[in-house]
Write an enzyme that holds these catalytic residues in place. Structure first.
Site, PDB file in Angstrom:
ATOM      1  N   HIS A 141      -7.255 -43.346 -10.536  1.00 15.73           N
ATOM      2  CA  HIS A 141      -7.343 -44.333 -11.786  1.00 15.73           C
ATOM      3  C   HIS A 141      -6.950 -45.016 -13.300  1.00 15.73           C
ATOM      4  CE1 HIS A 141      -9.507 -47.243  -8.131  1.00 15.73           C
ATOM      5  NE2 HIS A 141      -8.529 -46.284  -7.333  1.00 15.73           N
TER       6      HIS A 141
ATOM      7  N   VAL B 197      -3.053 -45.756 -15.262  1.00 13.40           N
ATOM      8  CA  VAL B 197      -2.916 -47.014 -15.576  1.00 13.40           C
ATOM      9  C   VAL B 197      -3.293 -46.810 -17.065  1.00 13.40           C
ATOM     10  CG1 VAL B 197      -4.465 -49.198 -16.764  1.00 13.40           C
ATOM     11  CG2 VAL B 197      -4.517 -47.970 -14.266  1.00 13.40           C
TER      12      VAL B 197
ATOM     13  N   HIS C  83      -7.104 -38.940   0.169  1.00  9.07           N
ATOM     14  CA  HIS C  83      -8.427 -39.506   1.021  1.00  9.07           C
ATOM     15  C   HIS C  83      -8.746 -38.270   2.422  1.00  9.07           C
ATOM     16  CE1 HIS C  83      -6.316 -43.304  -0.269  1.00  9.07           C
ATOM     17  NE2 HIS C  83      -7.307 -43.088  -1.052  1.00  9.07           N
TER      18      HIS C  83
ATOM     19  N   ASP D  95     -12.673 -37.184   9.424  1.00  6.84           N
ATOM     20  CA  ASP D  95     -13.465 -36.959   9.790  1.00  6.84           C
ATOM     21  C   ASP D  95     -14.662 -36.932   9.194  1.00  6.84           C
ATOM     22  OD1 ASP D  95     -11.772 -37.317  12.248  1.00  6.84           O
ATOM     23  OD2 ASP D  95     -10.595 -35.275  12.329  1.00  6.84           O
TER      24      ASP D  95
ATOM     25  N   SER E 280     -15.173 -33.158   7.592  1.00  5.58           N
ATOM     26  CA  SER E 280     -14.575 -32.838   7.299  1.00  5.58           C
ATOM     27  C   SER E 280     -14.186 -33.396   5.863  1.00  5.58           C
ATOM     28  CB  SER E 280     -13.101 -32.377   7.772  1.00  5.58           C
ATOM     29  OG  SER E 280     -12.098 -32.428   6.636  1.00  5.58           O
TER      30      SER E 280
END
Ligand code: HEM
EC number: 1.11.1.7
Length: 329
Positions: free
Chosen positions: A71, A75, A192, A249, A252
């Site tokens: 983020h 920007v 992610h 998961d 993880s």
């Protein structure tokens, strides 16, 4: 057979490098920029010590910092703009309201100001701290170049970040505007592999109003996962909006590893933008490559983070070195 797969992987990686994965970087950043600039202190070691102490009691800090780096750098570049407090700053824009980890950056800054005032920029602290947290969470250690300076501007109206339901084409186009390749984009969404989202981000798009149709569930979501989410994690009531869903998961979710890509192959990606990388042929091959060769992601993820960390940086006499990261001097 195995040899052929390794050869294919090597070819694809070589292609990705040619397509820009290696990147040119920013000419005025340097390895070890702070060497000898903070008295007898080793700036990178100071940062690492504080991150290590924080990680030991708060492992999700790795997720907070990775998201913060995205983020921040997406920007107006990696310029510390996200750190500024006050009305109408980047921090107040809606995608940034759930960004965390600012207190760690402030702690590191306070310690460095104590040791050598006015030397280390907040934007470099963000990049160094993320790097250290990634290694602590099982990722490969990597060197980053430093010498960034902090921008004297931070505006909420500049904050344009991809929507959680971005298609693969939208995601690739977004990263393309930052000078990053499709391969980089797929690697970076691999962040992610750690952290979580809130049910509010997936209830409509994946569980209850897929395609805008009341009661429809995203067919790209593994039916067993859909059942679990609907029944226990994100029931269809406003009260569940703040419930937490791990992006990888659960076992993880605090480890930087390639399991995220295996989840996508099994239709268990959580956010639509994640699963869409597998639904689109132009990015699916990259997901397959990273899922099927589990040592590739650990070595390539740092390269993509380095590139993200060098987007549109200020150097030399540009900007300033803030005294406090949340305020302009
Ligand atoms: C298309 C691009 C992306 C989209 C649409 C996206 C969207 C999201 C959303 C909606 C969340 C959940 C926020 C919440 O509910 O609090 C999230 C979490 C997260 N994102 Fe992304 N993201 C993208 C790319 C990235 C990139 C490039 C990185 C880092 C390199 C990143 C790192 C993270 C991390 C680590 C979390 C977990 C944060 C936590 O646990 O607090 N994301 N992302």
């Amino acid at each position: 057979m195995a040899m052929a797969r390794v050869a294919t992987a090597a070819l694809m990686v070589a292609a990705a490098v040619l397509l820009g994965l290696a990147g040119g970087g920013h000419a005025q950043l340097q390895n070890g920029f702070y060497k000898g600039k903070c008295g007898a202190n080793d700036v990178e070691a100071v940062v690492q010590g504080i991150v290590r102490a924080r990680f030991a009691r708060d492992a999700p800090i790795v997720a907070y910092l990775l998201r913060m780096q995205f983020h921040e750098c997406a920007v107006n570049g990696c310029d510390g703009g996200l750190l500024i407090d006050g009305p109408g700053t980047e921090k107040t824009a809606s995608p940034n309201l759930s960004v965390k980890g600012y207190d760690l950056i402030a702690d590191i800054k306070a310690e460095l100001e104590r040791r050598c005032p006015g030397v280390v920029s907040c934007s470099d602290i963000q990049i160094l701290a993320t790097r250290d947290a990634v290694a602590l969470a099982g990722g490969q250690p990597y060197a980053v170049r430093t010498g960034r300076r902090d921008r004297r501007q931070s505006r909420a109206s500049d904050v344009v970040l991809p929507a959680p339901d971005s298609t693969a084409a939208q995601t690739v186009a977004y990263f393309g505007k930052l000078g990053l390749s499709a391969f980089d984009a797929v690697l970076l969404l691999g962040a992610h592999t750690v952290g979580a989202t809130h049910c509010g981000a997936i209830k409509d798009s994946r569980l209850y109003r897929y395609g805008g149709r009341a009661g429809a569930t995203d067919p790209a979501l593994d039916p067993y996962y859909a059942f679990v989410y609907k029944t226990w994690v994100c029931p269809n009531a406003a009260a569940s909006d703040g419930n937490v869903v791990f992006l990888d998961d659960q076992w993880s979710a605090l480890r930087v590893d390639s399991n995220y890509y295996k989840l996508l192959q099994r239709h268990r990606g959580v956010l639509p933008c994640d699963q869409n990388l597998y639904g689109d042929g132009s990015t699916r091959w990259i997901v397959d490559l990273l899922a099927n060769n589990s040592d590739l992601f650990p070595s390539l993820f740092p390269q993509a983070l380095i590139k993200l960390g060098e987007v549109n940086v200020l150097t030399g006499t540009q900007g300033e070195i803030r005294k406090v990261c949340s305020k302009f001097n």
